[in-house]
Design an enzyme around this catalytic site. Structure first.
Site, PDB file in Angstrom:
ATOM      1  CB  CYS A  10      -1.002  -0.072   1.186  1.00  0.00           C
ATOM      2  SG  CYS A  10      -2.212   1.093   1.060  1.00  0.00           S
ATOM      3  CB  CYS A  82      -4.302   1.579  -2.042  1.00  0.00           C
ATOM      4  SG  CYS A  82      -2.452   2.120  -2.103  1.00  0.00           S
ATOM      5  CB  CYS A  89       4.201  -0.590  -6.859  1.00  0.00           C
ATOM      6  SG  CYS A  89       5.185  -1.968  -6.032  1.00  0.00           S
TER       7      CYS A  89
END
Length: 146
Positions: A10, A82, A89
């Protein structure tokens, strides 16, 4: 039998990924080795700790960690919880699957303390339901192959 490794990701590793880590460990810790991290490490949100304690899961010892801590660590599943983490990422390989399920950010809810606590409970319960479906199915499939 070795346990499969799961990393929840997250943005801040403060609520959703922390709750997911605690929940999966409590639900299927015999089958999964569970971790969580964020694209930006902060702290574990006190309301996440509180609402998890309400259902008998203690995450007060969890630390918010940066995703880099797990670079080079082999994971069977990498799960973004999320949309922001999914977008920011860096590619993080998974031996079996990369999963994504976006849950609302309970930390972003404004209002009274009870309204904020209710938001954390709703997200906790939604994560639990999703984990029970997703990871219980993975466990059944693996058991059938064994």
């Amino acid at each position: 039998m070795s346990r499969e490794r799961v990393l929840f990701v997250c943005t801040h590793n403060s609520a959703r990924s922390q709750m997911a880590e605690g929940l999966l460990r409590a639900l299927h810790g015999d089958r999964y080795e569970v971790y969580s991290a964020g694209t930006v490490a902060t702290r574990v949100h006190p309301l996440a700790i509180e609402v998890m304690r309400e259902i008998g899961i203690d995450i007060s010892g969890h630390r918010s960690e940066h995703l880099d801590v797990y670079a080079g660590e082999p994971m069977d599943y990498v799960v973004t919880v999320c949309d922001a983490a999914r977008e920011s990422c860096p590619y993080f390989p998974a031996r079996k699957r990369i999963l994504h399920h976006s849950f609302p950010d309970p930390s972003a809810v404004e209002g009274t303390e009870e309204e904020r606590r209710a938001a954390f409970r709703q997200v906790r319960d939604a994560i639990r339901d999703w984990l029970e479906t997703t990871f219980a199915e993975n466990a059944r499939t693996a058991a059938q192959r064994a």
